[in-house]
Write a protein that holds these residues in place. Structure first.
Motif, PDB file in Angstrom:
ATOM      1  N   MET A  27      41.523 -25.235 -31.881  1.00 42.82           N
ATOM      2  CA  MET A  27      41.256 -26.146 -30.766  1.00 42.82           C
ATOM      3  C   MET A  27      39.750 -26.219 -30.484  1.00 42.82           C
ATOM      4  SD  MET A  27      44.313 -27.108 -29.811  1.00 42.82           S
ATOM      5  CE  MET A  27      44.096 -27.711 -28.172  1.00 42.82           C
ATOM      6  N   ASN A  28      39.087 -25.053 -30.477  1.00 40.22           N
ATOM      7  CA  ASN A  28      37.637 -25.017 -30.220  1.00 40.22           C
ATOM      8  C   ASN A  28      36.859 -25.732 -31.320  1.00 40.22           C
ATOM      9  OD1 ASN A  28      38.029 -23.592 -27.859  1.00 40.22           O
ATOM     10  ND2 ASN A  28      37.652 -21.602 -28.780  1.00 40.22           N
ATOM     11  N   ASP A  29      37.249 -25.518 -32.575  1.00 40.81           N
ATOM     12  CA  ASP A  29      36.574 -26.182 -33.703  1.00 40.81           C
ATOM     13  C   ASP A  29      36.773 -27.697 -33.633  1.00 40.81           C
ATOM     14  OD1 ASP A  29      35.813 -23.674 -34.573  1.00 40.81           O
ATOM     15  OD2 ASP A  29      37.266 -23.591 -36.228  1.00 40.81           O
ATOM     16  N   PHE A  30      37.974 -28.120 -33.269  1.00 42.17           N
ATOM     17  CA  PHE A  30      38.283 -29.546 -33.130  1.00 42.17           C
ATOM     18  C   PHE A  30      37.379 -30.169 -32.069  1.00 42.17           C
ATOM     19  CE2 PHE A  30      40.726 -33.049 -31.264  1.00 42.17           C
ATOM     20  CZ  PHE A  30      41.126 -33.759 -32.396  1.00 42.17           C
TER      21      PHE A  30
ATOM     22  N   GLY B 219      47.913 -28.301 -21.642  1.00 44.50           N
ATOM     23  CA  GLY B 219      46.483 -28.539 -21.673  1.00 44.50           C
ATOM     24  C   GLY B 219      46.220 -30.013 -21.906  1.00 44.50           C
ATOM     25  N   TRP B 220      44.952 -30.366 -21.860  1.00 45.14           N
ATOM     26  CA  TRP B 220      44.576 -31.764 -22.019  1.00 45.14           C
ATOM     27  C   TRP B 220      43.197 -31.859 -22.645  1.00 45.14           C
ATOM     28  CZ3 TRP B 220      40.105 -32.679 -19.396  1.00 45.14           C
ATOM     29  CH2 TRP B 220      39.803 -31.820 -18.332  1.00 45.14           C
ATOM     30  N   MET B 221      42.952 -32.996 -23.242  1.00 41.75           N
ATOM     31  CA  MET B 221      41.635 -33.293 -23.788  1.00 41.75           C
ATOM     32  C   MET B 221      41.358 -34.766 -23.541  1.00 41.75           C
ATOM     33  SD  MET B 221      40.182 -32.794 -27.671  1.00 41.75           S
ATOM     34  CE  MET B 221      40.248 -31.014 -27.557  1.00 41.75           C
ATOM     35  N   ILE B 222      40.154 -35.067 -23.114  1.00 37.22           N
ATOM     36  CA  ILE B 222      39.737 -36.456 -22.941  1.00 37.22           C
ATOM     37  C   ILE B 222      38.807 -36.793 -24.095  1.00 37.22           C
ATOM     38  CG2 ILE B 222      38.486 -38.107 -21.501  1.00 37.22           C
ATOM     39  CD1 ILE B 222      39.332 -36.379 -19.072  1.00 37.22           C
ATOM     40  N   ILE B 223      39.110 -37.892 -24.758  1.00 37.04           N
ATOM     41  CA  ILE B 223      38.266 -38.362 -25.852  1.00 37.04           C
ATOM     42  C   ILE B 223      37.776 -39.772 -25.529  1.00 37.04           C
ATOM     43  CG2 ILE B 223      39.341 -36.909 -27.621  1.00 37.04           C
ATOM     44  CD1 ILE B 223      41.045 -39.332 -28.444  1.00 37.04           C
ATOM     45  N   ASP B 224      36.670 -40.148 -26.123  1.00 33.46           N
ATOM     46  CA  ASP B 224      36.093 -41.480 -25.934  1.00 33.46           C
ATOM     47  C   ASP B 224      35.881 -42.049 -27.327  1.00 33.46           C
ATOM     48  OD1 ASP B 224      34.956 -43.728 -24.882  1.00 33.46           O
ATOM     49  OD2 ASP B 224      33.294 -42.710 -23.894  1.00 33.46           O
ATOM     50  N   VAL B 225      36.745 -42.973 -27.732  1.00 33.51           N
ATOM     51  CA  VAL B 225      36.782 -43.439 -29.114  1.00 33.51           C
ATOM     52  C   VAL B 225      36.692 -44.951 -29.197  1.00 33.51           C
ATOM     53  CG1 VAL B 225      38.060 -41.433 -29.951  1.00 33.51           C
ATOM     54  CG2 VAL B 225      39.315 -43.378 -29.052  1.00 33.51           C
ATOM     55  N   ASP B 226      36.470 -45.448 -30.410  1.00 36.27           N
ATOM     56  CA  ASP B 226      36.290 -46.882 -30.635  1.00 36.27           C
ATOM     57  C   ASP B 226      37.584 -47.687 -30.587  1.00 36.27           C
ATOM     58  OD1 ASP B 226      33.517 -46.822 -30.905  1.00 36.27           O
ATOM     59  OD2 ASP B 226      33.639 -46.315 -33.030  1.00 36.27           O
ATOM     60  N   SER B 227      38.726 -47.014 -30.832  1.00 42.43           N
ATOM     61  CA  SER B 227      39.971 -47.773 -30.910  1.00 42.43           C
ATOM     62  C   SER B 227      41.179 -46.892 -30.621  1.00 42.43           C
ATOM     63  CB  SER B 227      40.125 -48.371 -32.319  1.00 42.43           C
ATOM     64  OG  SER B 227      40.313 -47.318 -33.264  1.00 42.43           O
TER      65      SER B 227
ATOM     66  N   ASP C 207      36.018 -33.946 -22.479  1.00 40.77           N
ATOM     67  CA  ASP C 207      36.353 -32.707 -21.792  1.00 40.77           C
ATOM     68  C   ASP C 207      37.736 -32.259 -22.238  1.00 40.77           C
ATOM     69  OD1 ASP C 207      36.072 -30.560 -20.085  1.00 40.77           O
ATOM     70  OD2 ASP C 207      36.183 -31.712 -18.243  1.00 40.77           O
ATOM     71  N   GLY C 208      38.061 -31.019 -21.972  1.00 40.15           N
ATOM     72  CA  GLY C 208      39.381 -30.500 -22.299  1.00 40.15           C
ATOM     73  C   GLY C 208      39.587 -29.160 -21.642  1.00 40.15           C
ATOM     74  N   GLN C 209      40.842 -28.786 -21.467  1.00 35.87           N
ATOM     75  CA  GLN C 209      41.144 -27.529 -20.801  1.00 35.87           C
ATOM     76  C   GLN C 209      42.591 -27.134 -21.085  1.00 35.87           C
ATOM     77  OE1 GLN C 209      39.451 -24.611 -19.327  1.00 35.87           O
ATOM     78  NE2 GLN C 209      38.292 -26.441 -18.850  1.00 35.87           N
ATOM     79  N   ALA C 210      42.802 -25.843 -21.271  1.00 32.49           N
ATOM     80  CA  ALA C 210      44.162 -25.309 -21.330  1.00 32.49           C
ATOM     81  C   ALA C 210      44.588 -24.997 -19.892  1.00 32.49           C
ATOM     82  CB  ALA C 210      44.199 -24.044 -22.186  1.00 32.49           C
ATOM     83  N   LEU C 211      45.869 -25.121 -19.628  1.00 28.52           N
ATOM     84  CA  LEU C 211      46.383 -24.877 -18.284  1.00 28.52           C
ATOM     85  C   LEU C 211      47.414 -23.764 -18.300  1.00 28.52           C
ATOM     86  CD1 LEU C 211      46.958 -28.585 -17.187  1.00 28.52           C
ATOM     87  CD2 LEU C 211      45.027 -27.113 -16.592  1.00 28.52           C
ATOM     88  N   ALA C 212      47.434 -22.969 -17.235  1.00 26.84           N
ATOM     89  CA  ALA C 212      48.437 -21.924 -17.081  1.00 26.84           C
ATOM     90  C   ALA C 212      49.784 -22.577 -16.783  1.00 26.84           C
ATOM     91  CB  ALA C 212      48.040 -20.993 -15.934  1.00 26.84           C
ATOM     92  N   PRO C 213      50.884 -21.906 -17.117  1.00 24.91           N
ATOM     93  CA  PRO C 213      52.194 -22.497 -16.847  1.00 24.91           C
ATOM     94  C   PRO C 213      52.557 -22.505 -15.365  1.00 24.91           C
ATOM     95  CG  PRO C 213      52.450 -20.334 -17.859  1.00 24.91           C
ATOM     96  CD  PRO C 213      50.982 -20.667 -17.876  1.00 24.91           C
ATOM     97  N   GLU C 214      51.881 -21.686 -14.547  1.00 30.54           N
ATOM     98  CA  GLU C 214      52.199 -21.659 -13.119  1.00 30.54           C
ATOM     99  C   GLU C 214      51.594 -22.875 -12.434  1.00 30.54           C
ATOM    100  OE1 GLU C 214      50.038 -19.049 -14.334  1.00 30.54           O
ATOM    101  OE2 GLU C 214      51.814 -18.125 -15.190  1.00 30.54           O
ATOM    102  N   GLY C 215      52.221 -23.288 -11.377  1.00 33.37           N
ATOM    103  CA  GLY C 215      51.697 -24.408 -10.611  1.00 33.37           C
ATOM    104  C   GLY C 215      52.587 -24.672  -9.418  1.00 33.37           C
ATOM    105  N   GLN C 216      52.284 -25.707  -8.688  1.00 31.57           N
ATOM    106  CA  GLN C 216      53.009 -25.971  -7.459  1.00 31.57           C
ATOM    107  C   GLN C 216      52.879 -27.450  -7.110  1.00 31.57           C
ATOM    108  OE1 GLN C 216      51.119 -23.960  -4.034  1.00 31.57           O
ATOM    109  NE2 GLN C 216      53.182 -23.236  -3.586  1.00 31.57           N
ATOM    110  N   TRP C 217      53.930 -28.022  -6.540  1.00 36.15           N
ATOM    111  CA  TRP C 217      53.885 -29.384  -6.021  1.00 36.15           C
ATOM    112  C   TRP C 217      53.355 -29.340  -4.594  1.00 36.15           C
ATOM    113  CZ3 TRP C 217      54.612 -33.376  -9.120  1.00 36.15           C
ATOM    114  CH2 TRP C 217      55.370 -33.221 -10.268  1.00 36.15           C
ATOM    115  N   VAL C 218      52.522 -30.299  -4.229  1.00 35.41           N
ATOM    116  CA  VAL C 218      51.957 -30.384  -2.879  1.00 35.41           C
ATOM    117  C   VAL C 218      52.014 -31.838  -2.431  1.00 35.41           C
ATOM    118  CG1 VAL C 218      49.879 -30.036  -1.477  1.00 35.41           C
ATOM    119  CG2 VAL C 218      50.368 -28.466  -3.364  1.00 35.41           C
TER     120      VAL C 218
END
Length: 140
Positions: A37-40, A87-95, A52-63
């Motif tokens: 993931m880091n190399d990518f 997790g998520w990653m934001i990319i900015d691409v041509d298509s 940007d990108g980030q891994a997320l913990a499985p814990e969470g809560q609705w608010v």
């Protein structure tokens, strides 16, 4: 350029080919996955496609809002929910085709046994700016 959100789901998507949950991977398998993931991300930083990108913990809560002067209402944790995001990653691409190509590469991250997971990723384009009133009326 267009921005896309690549979402990695814990559950809820179709099963990946190498369907061994991460909590059953060895420390070496987890390290290899994170390194991939880091190399990518580093490669996309060089091409200017990584935002940007980030891994997320499985814990969470609705608010949610519960009315003027009242504390927010909460529900959870929701660890058994089927649509948690790993997790998520934001990319900015041509298509769109490039976004799909990159999501396919990200899907090849190694898992159990060092073999690609072939996991499903959700590819979501950012919403473009809404049209102005003038454009809606055909005067733009």
């Amino acid at each position: 350029m267009a921005k896309y959100l690549l979402l990695k789901h814990y559950r809820g998507a179709p099963d990946p080919v190498n369907d061994v949950p991460m909590d059953r991977w060895t420390p070496e398998e987890i390290s290899a996955h994170i390194q991939y993931m880091n190399d990518f991300a580093a490669r996309l930083e060089k091409t200017g496609e990584f935002v940007d990108g980030q891994a997320l913990a499985p814990e969470g809560q609705w608010v949610r809002y519960d009315g003027e002067g009242r504390p927010p209402v909460t529900d959870g944790p929701f660890a058994e929910t089927k649509d948690l995001i790993a997790g998520w990653m934001i990319i900015d691409v041509d298509s769109h085709d490039r976004a799909v190509e990159l999501a396919g590469e990200l899907s090849a991250a190694p898992g159990a046994g060092g073999k690609p997971i072939h996991e499903w990723l959700e590819v979501r384009p950012f919403l473009a700016a809404p049209p102005t009133v003038t454009e809606c009326l055909g005067h733009g």
